[in-house]
Design an enzyme around this catalytic site. Structure first.
Site, short mmCIF file in Angstrom:
data_model
loop_
_atom_site.label_atom_id
_atom_site.label_comp_id
_atom_site.label_asym_id
_atom_site.label_seq_id
_atom_site.Cartn_x
_atom_site.Cartn_y
_atom_site.Cartn_z
N LYS A 1 0.80 -1.15 -0.05
CA LYS A 1 0.03 -0.12 0.09
C LYS A 1 0.81 1.14 0.09
CE LYS A 1 -4.06 -2.26 -0.08
NZ LYS A 1 -3.38 -3.33 -0.50
C1 PLP Z 1 -9.75 -2.75 -1.28
C2 PLP Z 1 -9.00 -3.37 -0.21
N1 PLP Z 1 -9.95 -3.57 0.93
C3 PLP Z 1 -9.36 -4.42 1.93
C4 PLP Z 1 -7.84 -4.71 1.74
C5 PLP Z 1 -7.33 -5.45 2.94
O1 PLP Z 1 -6.16 -5.23 3.59
P1 PLP Z 1 -5.20 -5.94 4.26
O2 PLP Z 1 -4.28 -6.85 3.18
O3 PLP Z 1 -4.23 -5.12 5.25
O4 PLP Z 1 -5.87 -6.90 4.87
C6 PLP Z 1 -7.25 -4.58 0.79
C7 PLP Z 1 -5.89 -5.11 0.63
O5 PLP Z 1 -5.38 -5.51 -0.50
C8 PLP Z 1 -7.68 -3.95 -0.36
O6 PLP Z 1 -7.43 -3.80 -1.63
#
Ligand code: PLP
Length: 405
Positions: A186
């Protein structure tokens, strides 16, 4: 795009502060931690940077969504409207609170189509969850209007759009609550991490307790804390928060590089009249972590993807339509309600019916879309080279196909 590309001394210094005290946990140990509170500091920095009143860090972005939904009182039998193009975390979080995911079509903004949202509202709808995909944003004006008209919760998944704005407000801070992911790919990374942002103290207090086994954090020590409700453990560690603290200070730099690199690369694709770009509801607010573009047909798009692969320039160009994790057509496990533990009959029935519908409007968009991830590490020379190569591939395919026709 990801902050890890510009990882350096700043991150090491913050992590070393924690290592020197040896207190890796965000709560307690007030004496030995010698005033080092990285998670608290990062939460204050999130509030300041994104303009929200409260921020609650979590172990990851998926946990942030689950936490926000729990604090917003979304639970068994409630329907949550989500887009057909997102990441699997969207339905995972909805299912984890016992609610029912209701996928709807996207439009050329690559996010929720407001008309599709309206059409999906039933008496059981509790929440609309736009997912601000690929650095840009949903049409928040329309979605806010819909939510006000129908008295629905608006929860923003801004995990992929850290730093984007809509009409001057940071995405993730516009609805009742919003989330970011700080995972490794990210715009800002903690390694693993996430955050819930809100302007509502009650929601924040619930998030604060829920992420730490229900602790009310009002005792003289952790053992004396009360547990006003059942919680969970979604805590972030001090080490992860320390990395995020160094990264959040670099966000203006990350965004400025992203915007420059995106614009330069786009200038090459703009020279091809057959190419269209993703609709951005507020152009000024695009975080520019991706450049998403459309070809005139699915066949041409597949041919361009194949040619980019053959020329070894596909890396970083995402054809989401064929990606197992981001687009509804590939979620067979969900369509068949395959889970390791027992689900309620109601959830199984609704998954099978909601996810096996036709999403032809979204198919028509996603099958023509390629998203190019914008690297922070590119030099102008590399971008010019990339732009020329991509344009050459696209022109070749357009020419070949029109010759064949
Ligand atoms: C749109 C979206 N929501 C939620 C998440 C979840 O994040 P995490 O990987 O930190 O659990 C991601 C991760 O890629 C995402 O792209």
């Amino acid at each position: 795009m990801p902050g890890y590309e510009l990882f350096g001394e700043e991150e090491r210094k913050e992590v070393n502060d924690v290592l020197e005290t040896g207190i890796l946990m965000r709560y307690g140990f007030d004496g030995p931690r010698k005033g080092i509170w990285k998670a608290k500091e990062l939460e204050a920095a999130v509030c300041q940077t994104f303009g929200c009143d409260y921020a609650m860090l979590t172990a990851n972005g998926t946990a942030a969504l689950t936490t926000a939904m729990t604090a917003l009182n979304i639970g068994a039998g409630d329907e949550v409207i989500m887009p057909a193009f997102t990441f699997v975390a969207s339905f995972e979080a909805i299912l984890s609170v016992g609610a029912i995911p209701v996928p709807v079509n996207i439009d050329e903004s690559l996010t929720l189509n407001p008309d599709a949202v309206r059409a999906a509202i039933t008496s059981r709808t509790k929440c609309v969850m736009p997912v601000h995909m690929c650095g840009s944003m949903a049409d928040m004006g329309e979605l806010l209007k819909i939510c006000r008209e129908h008295d629905l919760i608006l929860l923003e998944d801004a995990c992929q759009s850290i730093g984007a704005t809509y009409k001057g407000k940071k995405v993730g801070t516009i609805g009742h609550a919003g989330t970011f992911s700080f995972d490794f790919v990210k715009t800002i990374t903690c390694g693993e991490g996430g955050v819930v942002m809100t302007n509502d103290k009650d929601i924040y207090v619930k998030c604060d307790g829920y992420t730490d086994h229900g602790h009310d954090h009002n005792g003289v020590d952790r053992g004396a804390d009360l547990h006003p409700f059942i919680g969970y453990n979604f805590r972030i560690s001090e080490l992860h928060a320390a990395v995020g603290l160094a990264q959040i200070r670099k966000l203006p730099q990350f965004l400025s590089i992203q915007r420059h690199n995106n614009k330069l690369l786009r200038s090459f694709l703009e020279q091809i009249p057959e190419i269209n770009f993703r609709v951005v509801p507020d152009e000024e607010g695009d975080s520019c972590s991706f450049l998403s573009w459309f070809l005139p047909s699915a066949a041409l798009t597949r041919a361009v993807v194949e040619e980019m692969k053959a020329q070894e320039i596909l890396a970083g160009n995402f054809y989401w339509y064929n990606n197992n994790w981001h687009y509804i057509s590939k979620w067979d496990h969900l369509k068949n309600a395959i889970s390791l533990n027992k689900q309620s009959k109601e959830v199984i029935k609704s998954l099978k019916s909601n996810f096996n519908k036709s999403f032809e409007d979204s198919d028509a968009i996603m099958s023509r879309c390629i998203s190019t991830a914008i690297s922070l590490a590119w030099t102008d020379k590399q971008i010019i080279d990339k732009g020329n190569k991509m344009a050459a591939v696209i022109k070749k395919i357009l020419k070949d196909q029109s010759v064949m026709a």
